[in-house]
Design a protein around this motif. Structure first.
Motif, PDB file in Angstrom:
ATOM      1  N   ARG A 172      22.662  44.769  19.962  1.00 22.16           N
ATOM      2  CA  ARG A 172      21.800  44.012  20.866  1.00 22.16           C
ATOM      3  C   ARG A 172      20.663  44.887  21.393  1.00 22.16           C
ATOM      4  N   LEU A 173      20.986  46.102  21.818  1.00 23.03           N
ATOM      5  CA  LEU A 173      19.964  47.022  22.315  1.00 23.03           C
ATOM      6  C   LEU A 173      18.970  47.369  21.214  1.00 23.03           C
ATOM      7  N   ALA A 174      19.473  47.523  19.986  1.00 22.82           N
ATOM      8  CA  ALA A 174      18.603  47.884  18.863  1.00 22.82           C
ATOM      9  C   ALA A 174      17.580  46.796  18.571  1.00 22.82           C
ATOM     10  N   VAL A 175      17.905  45.548  18.901  1.00 24.30           N
ATOM     11  CA  VAL A 175      16.959  44.441  18.720  1.00 24.30           C
ATOM     12  C   VAL A 175      16.013  44.331  19.914  1.00 24.30           C
ATOM     13  N   VAL A 176      16.559  44.401  21.119  1.00 20.37           N
ATOM     14  CA  VAL A 176      15.765  44.137  22.317  1.00 20.37           C
ATOM     15  C   VAL A 176      14.809  45.286  22.650  1.00 20.37           C
ATOM     16  N   LEU A 177      15.273  46.527  22.506  1.00 26.15           N
ATOM     17  CA  LEU A 177      14.449  47.677  22.892  1.00 26.15           C
ATOM     18  C   LEU A 177      13.091  47.712  22.188  1.00 26.15           C
ATOM     19  N   PRO A 178      13.032  47.585  20.857  1.00 31.87           N
ATOM     20  CA  PRO A 178      11.712  47.604  20.213  1.00 31.87           C
ATOM     21  C   PRO A 178      10.838  46.416  20.599  1.00 31.87           C
ATOM     22  N   LEU A 179      11.446  45.282  20.934  1.00 34.62           N
ATOM     23  CA  LEU A 179      10.648  44.129  21.349  1.00 34.62           C
ATOM     24  C   LEU A 179      10.069  44.326  22.751  1.00 34.62           C
ATOM     25  N   VAL A 180      10.827  44.965  23.626  1.00 32.44           N
ATOM     26  CA  VAL A 180      10.292  45.320  24.944  1.00 32.44           C
ATOM     27  C   VAL A 180       9.122  46.287  24.775  1.00 32.44           C
ATOM     28  N   LEU A 181       9.310  47.258  23.875  1.00 31.83           N
ATOM     29  CA  LEU A 181       8.238  48.212  23.588  1.00 31.83           C
ATOM     30  C   LEU A 181       7.008  47.495  23.049  1.00 31.83           C
ATOM     31  N   LEU A 182       7.209  46.548  22.136  1.00 32.40           N
ATOM     32  CA  LEU A 182       6.087  45.814  21.551  1.00 32.40           C
ATOM     33  C   LEU A 182       5.342  45.001  22.612  1.00 32.40           C
ATOM     34  N   THR A 183       6.097  44.374  23.518  1.00 32.01           N
ATOM     35  CA  THR A 183       5.472  43.615  24.602  1.00 32.01           C
ATOM     36  C   THR A 183       4.606  44.527  25.469  1.00 32.01           C
ATOM     37  N   GLY A 184       5.137  45.695  25.810  1.00 31.30           N
ATOM     38  CA  GLY A 184       4.383  46.650  26.620  1.00 31.30           C
ATOM     39  C   GLY A 184       3.142  47.165  25.897  1.00 31.30           C
ATOM     40  N   ILE A 185       3.279  47.394  24.593  1.00 27.80           N
ATOM     41  CA  ILE A 185       2.146  47.881  23.796  1.00 27.80           C
ATOM     42  C   ILE A 185       0.998  46.872  23.816  1.00 27.80           C
ATOM     43  N   PHE A 186       1.325  45.607  23.545  1.00 24.03           N
ATOM     44  CA  PHE A 186       0.276  44.586  23.491  1.00 24.03           C
ATOM     45  C   PHE A 186      -0.313  44.306  24.874  1.00 24.03           C
ATOM     46  N   THR A 187       0.511  44.399  25.899  1.00 27.95           N
ATOM     47  CA  THR A 187      -0.007  44.221  27.265  1.00 27.95           C
ATOM     48  C   THR A 187      -0.991  45.331  27.597  1.00 27.95           C
ATOM     49  N   ALA A 188      -0.659  46.558  27.234  1.00 30.26           N
ATOM     50  CA  ALA A 188      -1.569  47.685  27.462  1.00 30.26           C
ATOM     51  C   ALA A 188      -2.865  47.512  26.679  1.00 30.26           C
ATOM     52  N   MET A 189      -2.769  47.010  25.458  1.00 29.81           N
ATOM     53  CA  MET A 189      -3.971  46.753  24.655  1.00 29.81           C
ATOM     54  C   MET A 189      -4.854  45.699  25.311  1.00 29.81           C
ATOM     55  N   TRP A 190      -4.232  44.685  25.880  1.00 28.80           N
ATOM     56  CA  TRP A 190      -4.999  43.610  26.521  1.00 28.80           C
ATOM     57  C   TRP A 190      -5.709  44.122  27.770  1.00 28.80           C
ATOM     58  N   VAL A 191      -5.011  44.929  28.570  1.00 31.07           N
ATOM     59  CA  VAL A 191      -5.582  45.401  29.839  1.00 31.07           C
ATOM     60  C   VAL A 191      -6.541  46.570  29.633  1.00 31.07           C
ATOM     61  N   PHE A 192      -6.173  47.501  28.768  1.00 26.86           N
ATOM     62  CA  PHE A 192      -6.958  48.732  28.609  1.00 26.86           C
ATOM     63  C   PHE A 192      -7.546  48.863  27.205  1.00 26.86           C
ATOM     64  N   SER A 246       7.845  50.490  16.933  1.00 26.62           N
ATOM     65  CA  SER A 246       8.610  49.335  17.417  1.00 26.62           C
ATOM     66  C   SER A 246       9.055  48.426  16.275  1.00 26.62           C
ATOM     67  N   MET A 247       8.152  48.077  15.365  1.00 29.61           N
ATOM     68  CA  MET A 247       8.521  47.183  14.273  1.00 29.61           C
ATOM     69  C   MET A 247       9.418  47.881  13.263  1.00 29.61           C
ATOM     70  N   GLY A 248       9.244  49.195  13.114  1.00 28.02           N
ATOM     71  CA  GLY A 248      10.143  49.943  12.243  1.00 28.02           C
ATOM     72  C   GLY A 248      11.569  49.926  12.774  1.00 28.02           C
ATOM     73  N   MET A 249      11.735  50.144  14.076  1.00 26.06           N
ATOM     74  CA  MET A 249      13.060  50.091  14.696  1.00 26.06           C
ATOM     75  C   MET A 249      13.676  48.706  14.565  1.00 26.06           C
ATOM     76  N   PHE A 250      12.837  47.699  14.662  1.00 22.06           N
ATOM     77  CA  PHE A 250      13.311  46.317  14.697  1.00 22.06           C
ATOM     78  C   PHE A 250      13.868  45.853  13.344  1.00 22.06           C
ATOM     79  N   SER A 251      13.295  46.322  12.244  1.00 28.17           N
ATOM     80  CA  SER A 251      13.635  45.799  10.914  1.00 28.17           C
ATOM     81  C   SER A 251      15.109  45.949  10.542  1.00 28.17           C
ATOM     82  N   PRO A 252      15.680  47.172  10.542  1.00 28.33           N
ATOM     83  CA  PRO A 252      17.100  47.272  10.179  1.00 28.33           C
ATOM     84  C   PRO A 252      18.018  46.643  11.211  1.00 28.33           C
ATOM     85  N   ALA A 253      17.624  46.696  12.494  1.00 26.15           N
ATOM     86  CA  ALA A 253      18.441  46.085  13.546  1.00 26.15           C
ATOM     87  C   ALA A 253      18.525  44.579  13.355  1.00 26.15           C
TER      88      ALA A 253
END
Length: 399
Positions: free
Chosen positions: A277-297, A314-321
């Motif tokens: 579960r953590l292996a799936v959620v963690l990279p998605l949280v990271l991806l959300t933060g990445i895109f939010t930072a791109m939008w703001v900054f 993030s997407m690399g971590m997500f694939s095998p998980a």
């Protein structure tokens, strides 16, 4: 007590390890063949006297074929023994890719690529269960990471290498090189793939079959891939129009991103064996933060460049998980479940690319990252909603 046999690796016997590496090479070949025309648009168009958009359709038609036929074809071959099936799929890939190189007109090339796409549709449906079935369940995440590393190296190294070779020796040389690489993988699989690859029962059926959780996994696939491709498809516009970077920076950025993807896959495989579960959620949280930072900054080249690279992690971590999660909750055959996830992946690509394009047209390049962040956040929600069965049983049994 005698020590481990010299024929045993960290994962299992050398024969299975060789077969696993060959499957990773096969994944590399399929992904590179699918996207190779992207780097050879001009060469193919000039040689076959067609437009650039027609050459682009060689990629679009390929992906649409895979999305449409994956489920029915995987169900059709459900009872076919996996060793002859995989050998046949690789033989089709080699012959069809060589036929692509031999094509003298556009229709021949298109037909050869459709044949390759049909083989790829079945390949991605069965390769995960076959690879995992050669090894114990406790290393399944790392085993799947090896296969997905092969696929990841395709866009990272395969496409640039094919582009380089095609520009110097003709686009046909690039396809011939890929056919030769596939032939090597076929030879190794012929020698090393067990007659009954699924030696461990965990690979054939879901570890904890659950239709509801599996549906949540598919939803997570669609949402996460849509979020990523909403931004990735328009990377060039984002770095130039928003961050003010030179167009020449696109290539180096994507190369570094590909290297980061490679590292992410390795980390995701290890983490998936410890906490799915953590292996799936963690990279998605990271991806959300990445895109939010791109939008703001996003106007900062440093932020945008760093964000693009981190999407690889993030997407690399997500694939095998994700694939490990599919095999855990598959309500029936893991082959069919993997095929369904492949379809969900392609739906995500289409959804993300189209909505990213609409965002670009109506709200500008700066808002594309926001679209990606919204989808990624939704994927976090479905990932969190996919509870762990063991925890649930423990809660029920507690006083």
């Amino acid at each position: 007590m005698p020590g481990p046999s010299s024929s045993t690796s960290a994962f299992g016997d050398r024969r299975s390890t060789a077969a696993l590496i060959a499957l990773a090479v096969a994944a590399f070949c399929y992904v590179t063949v699918e996207t190779a025309p992207v780097g050879l648009l001009g060469e193919v168009a000039a040689d076959l006297d067609v437009s650039l958009s027609q050459v682009g359709l060689l990629v679009t038609g390929y992906s649409v074929t895979v999305a449409v036929v994956t489920l029915p074809l995987v169900k059709l071959v459900a009872r076919v023994p996996r060793r002859p099936l995989l050998l046949t799929l690789m033989a089709v890939m080699v012959v069809a890719t060589a036929a692509s190189a031999a094509a003298t007109e556009y229709g021949m090339l298109f037909a050869a690529r459709v044949a390759t796409a049909l083989a790829q549709a079945v390949f991605w449906g069965v390769v995960g269960p076959v690879a995992a079935g050669m090894f114990p369940a406790h290393v399944r995440g790392r085993v799947l990471a090896v296969v997905y590393t092969g696929g990841s190296i395709g866009p990272m190294l395969g496409v640039p290498a094919a582009t380089w070779l095609g520009q110097r020796a003709g686009w046909q040389a690039a396809f011939l090189a890929l056919a030769a690489t596939g032939l090597v993988a076929l030879a190794v699989l012929f020698a090393a793939l067990p007659a009954k690859p699924t030696r461990n029962e965990h690979a054939g059926r879901g570890t904890v079959p659950d239709a509801k959780r599996f549906a949540l996994v598919l939803a997570t696939t669609v949402l996460s891939v849509a979020g990523f491709f909403a931004v990735y498809t328009y990377t060039s516009e984002v770095i130039t129009a928003v961050a003010g970077m030179a167009p020449a920076m696109l290539g180096p950025l994507l190369l570094v991103r590909g290297i980061a993807d490679f590292g992410g896959i390795a980390a995701g495989g290890v983490l998936s064996d410890r906490s799915q579960r953590l292996a799936v959620v963690l990279p998605l949280v990271l991806l959300t933060g990445i895109f939010t930072a791109m939008w703001v900054f996003g106007a900062s080249p440093l932020v945008t460049g760093g964000a693009i690279v981190l999407t690889g992690v993030s997407m690399g971590m997500f694939s095998p998980a994700l694939q490990n999660r599919v095999m855990e909750f598959a309500p029936g055959s893991t082959d069919t479940a993997s095929a369904a996830n492949s379809v969900a992946f392609n739906v995500g690509i289409a959804l993300g690319s189209s909505l990213g394009g609409l965002t670009l047209a109506h709200a500008g390049a700066g808002a594309v990252a926001l679209t990606g962040a919204v989808f990624a956040a939704a994927a976090v929600a479905t990932g969190l909603a996919t509870t762990e069965p063991a925890r649930e049983r423990a809660a029920v049994g507690s006083p």
